[in-house]
Every structure is written in C-alpha cells, then in structure tokens.
Design an enzyme around this catalytic site. Structure first.
Site, PDB file in Angstrom:
ATOM      1  CB  CYS A 117      -0.980  -0.019   1.172  1.00 48.79           C
ATOM      2  SG  CYS A 117      -2.325   1.183   0.981  1.00 48.79           S
ATOM      3  CG  HIS A 204      -3.562  -3.090   3.346  1.00 40.53           C
ATOM      4  ND1 HIS A 204      -2.543  -2.800   4.225  1.00 40.53           N
ATOM      5  CD2 HIS A 204      -3.950  -1.906   2.820  1.00 40.53           C
ATOM      6  CE1 HIS A 204      -2.329  -1.500   4.252  1.00 40.53           C
ATOM      7  NE2 HIS A 204      -3.174  -0.941   3.405  1.00 40.53           N
ATOM      8  CD  GLU A 206      -1.570  -5.872   5.660  1.00 42.30           C
ATOM      9  OE1 GLU A 206      -2.049  -4.765   5.954  1.00 42.30           O
ATOM     10  OE2 GLU A 206      -1.169  -6.163   4.518  1.00 42.30           O
TER      11      GLU A 206
END
Length: 232
Positions: A117, A204, A206
């Site tokens: 990001c 993202h 994660e």
C-alpha cells in the site's frame, strides 16, 4: 536452515488512548505496526524484526535478510513535486526519509523487498515517480479484482487475476523508470509494481482473512534462493 530475519517498518503514534496507565503516559510515543504483517511473516517461515524509527538503516539491513515496507499515511507530496491539500492525510516526512533510506540499504545489499500500500507508493516516489493526490473511488474499504501480467512474480503467485481489498486514497500516477507495472485495477490504477528483488502491491494482503497471501511466502523464499544469505 536458519529462519530468515525480516525487517518490518512501522509508524510512530502518541500513546494517548492506547495504554491503561496514568495520564502522564499520554505524553509518550509508541512505535507500532498492525499485527497482521508479523503474523504472516511468521506463517511464511520468517522471523519478524520490528524496525523503530531513528535507527541506522544500514545497520538494520546489514543484519536483516529482507524488508517489508508497510502501509500508513500519505507520502509527502513535496517529494514528487506536488502540493498537499485538505484531503492529504497526516504526513510523516521523517518516516518517508527513513524508509527510503531503508529501501536503498536493502537494494545495495541485494535484500528482497515487499512493499504494501503506502509502501508501493513510497517505492514509486523514491525511484522518481509521482502519485495521484486523491482518488475518491478508491478511498474506502471494498473488494475488487486486479488483472495481473503473465510472467511476472505476481502472475506466478496469483495467476491471471486476484480478488483484493482497497484501503487507500492515493495511487501511482507516473510510474518511475525501472519499475514494471504487473497488476492493475479495472479502472487502470496500478496495483502491482516489480523490479529485481522487489514486489509491491497496492492492496493489503495481511488483512485478507479468507485469501491466500503468497507474497509473504515469496519474500521468505527469495531470501533462501541462491545468492542470498540468512543472518539469523
């Protein structure tokens, strides 16, 4: 085989509202990042090393085997010749400088880099590219597909397309020389960039609970590939 040591960047925040101690602690500062980054480094077989601001970037990358540049606030527009406006989120010029130095140190040592990001945006700016100051259609959490370039690292990890999330209000405008665009959103916005030893994604991974996160496995595997060493 030794466990690769993966440097993970964070951000500095006031401790106010984030502790259960006396009010005097409100004046303190925290170095932090979202836990998902570390959790997925561990799941991929690495050992996360939290990198606080202010340490020597060269010393960090002398010891770390790879680098994760995490998400966060906007990169300072002055770095790419633009002017901040009312929609620009809290700037962290010290973090910009620190992470750009970390990126340079990682590249000088041949360390693999995963940028996420803000990290993707920072890489583009560090290499001479520019950003869109504000993208209204991307400025909220949503899911969308990205088209991935065949033969790229991302293509090998995800295939021709992937379902990703969107938690950003800025994005790549002019792509820096030396970076290849390897994924785009349906509206054409850059969602993936690559160069030798570097993979950057605008989404993202994660935070995708129900989706595979192969970019973290790529990072750990890249450390273990011929030509790289582990320090842990």
């Amino acid at each position: 085989m030794d466990v690769p040591l993966i440097a993970v960047t964070g951000r500095r925040r006031s401790a106010a509202g984030l502790h259960s101690g006396p009010p005097a602690l409100d004046a303190l500062v925290l170095d932090a990042y979202f836990t998902g980054y570390a959790e997925h480094v561990v799941a991929a077989g690495g050992l996360p090393l939290h990198v606080p601001g202010g340490v020597d970037p060269a010393a960090v990358m002398d010891r770390a085997d790879a680098l994760v540049l995490t998400g966060g606030n906007d990169v300072a527009p002055a770095r790419y010749g633009a002017v901040a406006d009312a929609r620009t989120s809290s700037l962290e010029p010290e973090r910009d400088a620190f992470e750009i130095a970390l990126l340079a140190a990682a590249r000088e040592r041949g360390r693999p880099v995963l940028a996420i990001c803000r990290g993707l945006q920072l890489v583009n700016v560090a290499d001479g590219g520019t950003l869109h100051l504000h993208l209204e259609e991307h400025a909220h959490t949503r899911e969308h597909d990205v088209e991935i370039v065949p033969g790229s690292v991302l293509g090998g990890l995800y295939g021709a397309s992937a379902r990703v999330n969107s938690l950003h209000h800025q994005g790549v405008d002019r792509v820096a020389d030396g970076l290849a665009v390897t994924a785009r959103a349906p509206d054409g916005l850059v969602e993936g960039l690559e160069s030798e030893g570097l993979v950057a994604v605008q989404w993202h991974p994660e935070q995708q609970e129900d989706a595979p996160r192969p970019v973290f496995r790529w990072l750990v595997d890249a450390v273990r590939s011929p030509g790289h060493r582990t320090t842990s």
